[in-house]
Write an enzyme that holds these catalytic residues in place. Structure first.
Site, PDB file in Angstrom:
ATOM      1  N   GLN A 208     -14.389   2.187   1.156  1.00  0.00           N
ATOM      2  CA  GLN A 208     -13.715   1.735  -0.064  1.00  0.00           C
ATOM      3  C   GLN A 208     -13.516   2.927  -0.997  1.00  0.00           C
ATOM      4  OE1 GLN A 208     -15.706  -1.365  -2.316  1.00  0.00           O
ATOM      5  NE2 GLN A 208     -13.907  -1.721  -3.601  1.00  0.00           N
TER       6      GLN A 208
ATOM      7  N   ASN B  44     -12.586  -3.042   2.882  1.00  0.00           N
ATOM      8  CA  ASN B  44     -13.560  -1.963   2.929  1.00  0.00           C
ATOM      9  C   ASN B  44     -14.495  -2.206   1.744  1.00  0.00           C
ATOM     10  OD1 ASN B  44     -12.209  -0.752   5.115  1.00  0.00           O
ATOM     11  ND2 ASN B  44     -10.789   0.278   3.726  1.00  0.00           N
TER      12      ASN B  44
ATOM     13  N   HIS C  80     -10.162  -5.609  -2.840  1.00  0.00           N
ATOM     14  CA  HIS C  80      -8.821  -5.858  -2.301  1.00  0.00           C
ATOM     15  C   HIS C  80      -8.880  -6.137  -0.812  1.00  0.00           C
ATOM     16  CE1 HIS C  80      -9.688  -1.536  -2.251  1.00  0.00           C
ATOM     17  NE2 HIS C  80      -8.992  -1.467  -1.133  1.00  0.00           N
ATOM     18  N   PHE C  81      -8.034  -7.050  -0.391  1.00  0.00           N
ATOM     19  CA  PHE C  81      -7.786  -7.280   1.032  1.00  0.00           C
ATOM     20  C   PHE C  81      -6.630  -6.398   1.466  1.00  0.00           C
ATOM     21  CE2 PHE C  81      -9.967 -11.347   0.486  1.00  0.00           C
ATOM     22  CZ  PHE C  81     -10.534 -11.573   1.729  1.00  0.00           C
ATOM     23  N   HIS C  82      -6.761  -5.797   2.630  1.00  0.00           N
ATOM     24  CA  HIS C  82      -5.623  -5.164   3.295  1.00  0.00           C
ATOM     25  C   HIS C  82      -5.049  -6.189   4.276  1.00  0.00           C
ATOM     26  CE1 HIS C  82      -6.655  -0.800   2.448  1.00  0.00           C
ATOM     27  NE2 HIS C  82      -7.826  -1.370   2.195  1.00  0.00           N
TER      28      HIS C  82
ATOM     29  N   ASP D 276       0.854  -1.189   0.000  1.00  0.00           N
ATOM     30  CA  ASP D 276       0.000   0.000   0.000  1.00  0.00           C
ATOM     31  C   ASP D 276       0.894   1.244   0.000  1.00  0.00           C
ATOM     32  OD1 ASP D 276      -3.195   0.564   1.156  1.00  0.00           O
ATOM     33  OD2 ASP D 276      -1.757   2.214   1.086  1.00  0.00           O
ATOM     34  N   ILE D 277       0.538   2.220  -0.831  1.00  0.00           N
ATOM     35  CA  ILE D 277       1.375   3.421  -0.973  1.00  0.00           C
ATOM     36  C   ILE D 277       1.377   4.265   0.311  1.00  0.00           C
ATOM     37  CG2 ILE D 277      -0.380   5.013  -1.885  1.00  0.00           C
ATOM     38  CD1 ILE D 277       1.638   5.751  -4.093  1.00  0.00           C
TER      39      ILE D 277
HETATM   40  P1  5GP Z   1      -9.654   1.308   0.235  1.00  0.00           P
HETATM   41  O1  5GP Z   1      -9.969   2.506   1.068  1.00  0.00           O
HETATM   42  O2  5GP Z   1     -10.258   1.392  -1.158  1.00  0.00           O
HETATM   43  O3  5GP Z   1      -9.944   0.011   0.926  1.00  0.00           O
HETATM   44  O4  5GP Z   1      -8.093   1.308   0.114  1.00  0.00           O
HETATM   45  C1  5GP Z   1      -7.390   1.680  -1.016  1.00  0.00           C
HETATM   46  C2  5GP Z   1      -5.932   1.637  -0.632  1.00  0.00           C
HETATM   47  O5  5GP Z   1      -5.170   1.759  -1.823  1.00  0.00           O
HETATM   48  C3  5GP Z   1      -5.510   2.786   0.293  1.00  0.00           C
HETATM   49  O6  5GP Z   1      -4.993   2.230   1.504  1.00  0.00           O
HETATM   50  C4  5GP Z   1      -4.464   3.547  -0.508  1.00  0.00           C
HETATM   51  O7  5GP Z   1      -3.379   3.982   0.277  1.00  0.00           O
HETATM   52  C5  5GP Z   1      -4.024   2.534  -1.560  1.00  0.00           C
HETATM   53  N1  5GP Z   1      -3.651   3.128  -2.839  1.00  0.00           N
HETATM   54  C6  5GP Z   1      -4.345   4.064  -3.533  1.00  0.00           C
HETATM   55  N2  5GP Z   1      -3.702   4.363  -4.686  1.00  0.00           N
HETATM   56  C7  5GP Z   1      -2.593   3.583  -4.704  1.00  0.00           C
HETATM   57  C8  5GP Z   1      -1.521   3.452  -5.645  1.00  0.00           C
HETATM   58  O8  5GP Z   1      -1.472   4.101  -6.689  1.00  0.00           O
HETATM   59  N3  5GP Z   1      -0.546   2.558  -5.338  1.00  0.00           N
HETATM   60  C9  5GP Z   1      -0.576   1.816  -4.185  1.00  0.00           C
HETATM   61  N4  5GP Z   1       0.439   0.987  -3.989  1.00  0.00           N
HETATM   62  N5  5GP Z   1      -1.560   1.928  -3.282  1.00  0.00           N
HETATM   63  C10 5GP Z   1      -2.553   2.808  -3.536  1.00  0.00           C
END
Ligand code: 5GP
Ligand code: ZN
Length: 136
Positions: free
Chosen positions: A93, A86, A99-101, A30-31
């Site tokens: 989300q 999420n 996606h799984f974290h 995750d970035i």
């Molecule tokens: P969500 O809130 O949709 O469950 O989580 C999306 C996750 O994707 C966030 O934790 C965010 O930091 C990560 N993310 C968003 N854009 C990028 C990206 O371009 N590269 C990477 N590696 N992670 C990303």
């Protein structure tokens, strides 16, 4: 899917720190990590959420989550991790590609889980009944 940031990452149109890849699954850092090593595990096919994914791809996804969870524990020398999805924008989300974290947890890292409450009156039986009915 066009314009999906995770599809672009899977197709190498955007860079990522790869952790794992097979025919069904891609995993990368995750970035913006909650803790260092926070990993996202995604199906290579685009599904927006958990309701959309078919059972074959879901099985491969959860097997990969288990494998990577163990590697996070062993490789980063941590004792545990949180796994989460999420699912839906109301649940936080942001990227509409399932996606799984996997978040490595450190002793005393100060991260708080979601606050919990107590059921009042007959709410527990009513909510259980609503969910059971929807499962029929
Ligand atoms: P969500 O809130 O949709 O469950 O989580 C999306 C996750 O994707 C966030 O934790 C965010 O930091 C990560 N993310 C968003 N854009 C990028 C990206 O371009 N590269 C990477 N590696 N992670 C990303
Ligand atoms: Zn996608």
């Amino acid at each position: 899917m066009e314009n999906c940031i995770f599809c672009k990452i899977i197709n190498k149109e955007l860079p990522s720190y790869e952790v794992y890849s097979n025919d069904y699954v891609y995993a990368f850092l995750d970035i913006n990590p909650v803790n260092y090593g926070h990993t996202l595990v995604v199906p290579k096919k685009h599904y927006e959420n958990l309701e959309e994914i078919d059972e074959r791809n879901l099985k491969e996804l959860i097997i990969a989550v288990k494998k990577i969870g163990k590697a996070i524990k062993d490789g980063l020398n941590v004792n545990g991790y949180n796994i989460g999805i999420n699912n839906g924008s109301v649940a936080g989300q942001i990227v509409p590609h399932l996606h799984f974290h996997i978040i490595p947890r450190l002793e005393d890292d100060g991260i708080k889980l979601m606050p919990q409450r107590k059921y009042i009156e007959d709410k527990a039986s009513k909510y259980a009944e609503k969910i059971r009915r929807a499962l029929e």
